[in-house]
Design an enzyme around this catalytic site. Sequence first.
Site, PDB file in Angstrom:
ATOM      1  N   GLU A  60      -0.817  -6.007   4.833  1.00 18.87           N
ATOM      2  CA  GLU A  60      -2.132  -5.504   4.407  1.00 18.87           C
ATOM      3  C   GLU A  60      -3.117  -6.619   4.100  1.00 18.87           C
ATOM      4  O   GLU A  60      -4.309  -6.510   4.392  1.00 18.87           O
ATOM      5  CB  GLU A  60      -1.986  -4.567   3.200  1.00 18.87           C
ATOM      6  CG  GLU A  60      -1.426  -3.190   3.528  1.00 18.87           C
ATOM      7  CD  GLU A  60       0.072  -3.187   3.802  1.00 18.87           C
ATOM      8  OE1 GLU A  60       0.739  -4.173   3.422  1.00 18.87           O
ATOM      9  OE2 GLU A  60       0.587  -2.222   4.395  1.00 18.87           O
ATOM     10  N   HIS A 129       2.430   6.330  -2.456  1.00 24.31           N
ATOM     11  CA  HIS A 129       1.617   6.866  -1.372  1.00 24.31           C
ATOM     12  C   HIS A 129       0.407   7.640  -1.917  1.00 24.31           C
ATOM     13  O   HIS A 129      -0.655   7.640  -1.305  1.00 24.31           O
ATOM     14  CB  HIS A 129       2.431   7.828  -0.495  1.00 24.31           C
ATOM     15  CG  HIS A 129       3.366   7.147   0.453  1.00 24.31           C
ATOM     16  ND1 HIS A 129       4.361   6.305   0.029  1.00 24.31           N
ATOM     17  CD2 HIS A 129       3.466   7.192   1.805  1.00 24.31           C
ATOM     18  CE1 HIS A 129       5.026   5.858   1.086  1.00 24.31           C
ATOM     19  NE2 HIS A 129       4.499   6.379   2.181  1.00 24.31           N
TER      20      HIS A 129
END
Lengths: 326, 346
Positions: A60, A129
């Site tokens: 990321e 999540h």
Amino acid sequence: MAQWTMIQAITNALDLELGSDERVLVFGEDVGHNGGVFRATDGLQNKYGKDRVFDTPLAESGIAGLANGLATQGFRPVAEIQFFGFVFEAFDQIASQAARMRYRSNGAYSCPIVYRAPFGGGVRTPEMHADSLEGLFVQSPGLKVVIPSNPYDAKGMLISAIRDDDPVLFLEHMKLYRSMRQEVPEESYTVPLGQAVVAREGKDITIVTYGAMVHTALKAADEWAKAKGVQAEVIDLRTVSPIDLDTIVTSIKKTHRAIVLQEAQRSAGAGAEIVAQIAEHAIFYLEAPVLRVSPPDTVYPFGLIEDEWLPSQNQVIRGLEKVMSL
Amino acid sequence: MQILSPEGKVVNSDLLPKLSDDALRELMHRMVFTRIWDQRAVRLTRQGKLGFYAPVAGQEGSMIGSEYATNKEDFIVPGYRDVPQCVWHGWPLHQAFLYSRGHQLGGQMPKDVHVMMPQIIIGAQIVQTPGIALAFKLKGEKRVAITYTGDGGTSQGDFYEGMNFAGALHLPAVFIVQNNQFAISVPVELQTAAKTLAQKATAAGIPGVQVDGMDVLAMYVATKQAVDRARNGDGPSMIEAITFRYGPHTMSGDDPTRYRTKEVESEWEQRDPLIRFRTYLEGRQLWTKEDEDRVVEEAKDAVNDALKKADEAPKMTIPDLIDSMFKELPSDLVRQREEFSAQEGM
């Protein structure tokens, strides 16, 4: 007009912007050939080629850094963080780098980047999540933070975000991806960033909220109106940074009471900032304190207790009744 | 890789670059100039005339040699110590001084200067470099992005991610690690068990080479090879420059005598990049004491001019800061701008 889900509206917005602006690039993990883990970028690589829509290595910070570098050289990256819970890996590149680029170079460089990321509870995802982490970025100067609650806004705000000359965090609630269809124009249009909307008119109390909680608020308000005949006004913030103070204050001048409803924990999210702004700008119109309705300050819950943890319609009604009784 | 021995003798004539006499003199000119400016900057920092400063003496070979191998169109993504490369690449010295003092105009690069302001977050520049390199590749421009970090920086995740992205996307990028043996007080042995830092390139599947960073010619040649390779579309590479900083880590209170012995320091002083290259040039009758004295004076004058120019920069105001946050100010900042303008009576 087409009846679209939010995911279809998002794909369509990306399609239109890729088509109209060659500087727009879409990339992230699995967004290319696979079309994204939620199919948000389905078909875009075929249509625009691997130079415009492409997969990246699984990292990321690397993705966000790639976006920064591209943006300083005139591109308009739309970078996807697969789930917003993974954003900590990219925190430096978003909050310390892209958000500061214009400022630290006094305008010599800028970062017109959109970071798209799914988040939000109610769909039994594994750990990290669903977490609502928008509050971290609301506190980071130089960013705009956008959370649409329906397909129409999602499309119009994503187009606005891509055209914005500064970095925008575009958070997509997973539960809203396919839970509703709405009429969405097929042509390009924009919904301005930084502007809230009154999702339900009412005269007795204001509910300030955003994301999936807009729908919880609407249901609670309808049910409560039917049962008690009391009318709550629901404000869908749409952008949580900057906050549209005018719309909130206008509503409170009418209702004189308010609750702030969010999916993030009590001391997270944008709630405390909204309450503070109301205290500064509208306290003399208030008949009662502004209450926050939110989950407790625990880590995001395990799947089996998610429904009890997330704010329910009943909790919202209890909140409304409490403020009305003060 | 080494071309000149510490005694200034050519030890690898096969690698000797085909540089003109003028170019060789220019390299020496830049190294002497940078040494003088560094000495002045250290003093100016103590006098409170500069702010944040990370000394560079000892690293002139790796800094000047590598930058000299780039084109003006190539883009430098520096760490906080890499001010000399940026200045030789076009960053006006007075702006570098403003940056040191903490003035917003310092980092406002002129349009034709392809440099990012020095990066404070160690590793952040390394994940941004692939993005800049990808922009060049997509636009079909024959430009290269070149970035720098230190030995400690190789332990960061971003160091690996940046090199790996550049490798996977086959980008025109060059990663330079200036291994000056210490990350503040921590010796390189405490960073990694790897025998070299150059071998870390293997993890990204890109070429890595270890170079004598006190040898300006070796640094020039290694960087030129990497830059040419990138420019020709053959992908990124990494260079480890073995070097040393004679001064403290920064001028913000670091005392190197706490972690370095006199023996280590004097051992590295024997390998001074200036002495080595000066001996080589003198042997070829390309450098004289007069040349040296002239550059020293030139550097002192340039520093004085830059200071004067920095002093002339307008004072920053809070509304200035607010105005530079966004292209178009959001509503909350519009309100705050009014509030803070009123306070300043503006």
